[in-house]
Design a protein around this motif. Structure first.
Motif, PDB file in Angstrom:
ATOM      1  N   TRP A  50      26.321 -41.767 -17.470  1.00 17.65           N
ATOM      2  CA  TRP A  50      27.189 -42.709 -17.329  1.00 17.65           C
ATOM      3  C   TRP A  50      26.882 -43.960 -16.614  1.00 17.65           C
ATOM      4  N   LYS A  51      25.799 -44.027 -15.773  1.00 25.57           N
ATOM      5  CA  LYS A  51      25.194 -44.987 -15.263  1.00 25.57           C
ATOM      6  C   LYS A  51      24.774 -45.945 -16.499  1.00 25.57           C
ATOM      7  N   GLN A  52      24.189 -45.534 -17.391  1.00 22.95           N
ATOM      8  CA  GLN A  52      23.661 -46.171 -18.464  1.00 22.95           C
ATOM      9  C   GLN A  52      25.112 -46.969 -19.051  1.00 22.95           C
ATOM     10  N   MET A  53      26.234 -46.530 -18.973  1.00 19.43           N
ATOM     11  CA  MET A  53      27.325 -46.960 -19.710  1.00 19.43           C
ATOM     12  C   MET A  53      28.277 -47.982 -18.642  1.00 19.43           C
ATOM     13  N   GLN A  54      27.422 -48.230 -17.513  1.00 19.50           N
ATOM     14  CA  GLN A  54      27.886 -48.958 -16.432  1.00 19.50           C
ATOM     15  C   GLN A  54      29.186 -48.395 -15.788  1.00 19.50           C
ATOM     16  N   HIS A  55      29.315 -47.127 -15.507  1.00 20.08           N
ATOM     17  CA  HIS A  55      30.251 -46.198 -15.101  1.00 20.08           C
ATOM     18  C   HIS A  55      29.512 -45.280 -13.867  1.00 20.08           C
ATOM     19  N   PRO A  56      29.432 -45.624 -12.705  1.00 14.94           N
ATOM     20  CA  PRO A  56      28.525 -44.610 -11.966  1.00 14.94           C
ATOM     21  C   PRO A  56      29.693 -43.550 -11.509  1.00 14.94           C
ATOM     22  N   VAL A  57      28.879 -42.223 -11.722  1.00 14.41           N
ATOM     23  CA  VAL A  57      29.866 -41.164 -11.351  1.00 14.41           C
ATOM     24  C   VAL A  57      29.110 -40.245 -10.271  1.00 14.41           C
ATOM     25  N   THR A  58      29.613 -39.642  -9.385  1.00 17.34           N
ATOM     26  CA  THR A  58      29.234 -38.841  -8.399  1.00 17.34           C
ATOM     27  C   THR A  58      29.981 -37.330  -8.518  1.00 17.34           C
ATOM     28  N   HIS A  59      31.018 -37.281  -9.232  1.00 20.76           N
ATOM     29  CA  HIS A  59      31.779 -36.118  -9.384  1.00 20.76           C
ATOM     30  C   HIS A  59      32.540 -35.898 -10.615  1.00 20.76           C
ATOM     31  N   GLN A  60      32.796 -34.545 -11.107  1.00 19.41           N
ATOM     32  CA  GLN A  60      33.651 -34.532 -12.023  1.00 19.41           C
ATOM     33  C   GLN A  60      34.854 -33.319 -11.612  1.00 19.41           C
ATOM     34  N   ILE A  61      35.833 -33.395 -12.088  1.00 20.06           N
ATOM     35  CA  ILE A  61      36.931 -32.660 -11.932  1.00 20.06           C
ATOM     36  C   ILE A  61      37.456 -31.936 -13.178  1.00 20.06           C
ATOM     37  N   VAL A  62      37.342 -30.742 -13.217  1.00 12.54           N
ATOM     38  CA  VAL A  62      37.889 -29.970 -14.287  1.00 12.54           C
ATOM     39  C   VAL A  62      39.118 -29.419 -14.314  1.00 12.54           C
ATOM     40  N   GLN A  63      40.068 -29.857 -14.993  1.00 14.54           N
ATOM     41  CA  GLN A  63      41.601 -29.699 -14.897  1.00 14.54           C
ATOM     42  C   GLN A  63      42.100 -28.747 -16.076  1.00 14.54           C
ATOM     43  N   PRO A  64      42.816 -27.772 -15.957  1.00 13.30           N
ATOM     44  CA  PRO A  64      43.258 -26.753 -16.832  1.00 13.30           C
ATOM     45  C   PRO A  64      44.254 -27.605 -17.689  1.00 13.30           C
ATOM     46  N   GLY A  65      44.364 -27.807 -18.887  1.00 13.46           N
ATOM     47  CA  GLY A  65      45.545 -28.393 -19.571  1.00 13.46           C
ATOM     48  C   GLY A  65      45.229 -29.849 -20.099  1.00 13.46           C
ATOM     49  N   ALA A  66      46.035 -30.322 -20.610  1.00 17.48           N
ATOM     50  CA  ALA A  66      46.195 -31.548 -21.109  1.00 17.48           C
ATOM     51  C   ALA A  66      45.864 -32.733 -20.032  1.00 17.48           C
ATOM     52  N   PRO A  67      45.041 -33.974 -20.443  1.00 15.00           N
ATOM     53  CA  PRO A  67      45.137 -34.947 -19.525  1.00 15.00           C
ATOM     54  C   PRO A  67      46.364 -35.526 -18.922  1.00 15.00           C
TER      55      PRO A  67
END
Length: 107
Positions: A50-67
């Protein structure tokens, strides 16, 4: 540990721009709903990708169901602020949503 115990409730906020009392552009955050998901640190691989795409990330959230959120939204949980960098819907099946976000304290 069962899934319901891992799920955390996040307040979803969306940025709205308009004019303030002096006629200048101003941005405010408006609550648009909630979502429940599992919060985890992003893996080193995901951080680099994600850093290579210019979007730094530190966390992820996994959510059941549709966005229930989109890139640019802000998620609040216990005084913490997570800025959504990307949303993935694996297989377009709406079974699970992976939200990549960056935790920040500056805004």
């Amino acid at each position: 540990m069962s899934l319901p115990k891992l799920l955390k409730t996040f307040q979803v906020e969306r940025k709205k721009t308009g004019l303030n009392g002096k006629g200048a552009r101003a941005a405010t955050w408006m609550a648009v709903g909630t979502l429940r998901g599992v919060l985890a640190d992003a893996s080193p691989h995901d951080r680099l990708q994600w850093k290579q795409m210019q979007h730094p990330v530190t966390h992820q959230i996994v959510q059941p169901g549709a966005p229930q959120t989109k890139q640019g939204d802000r998620l609040l949980y216990n005084g913490r602020k997570f800025y959504v960098q990307g949303v993935e819907n694996p297989g377009e099946l709406n079974a699970w949503t992976i939200i990549m976000c960056e935790e920040r304290e500056d805004a």
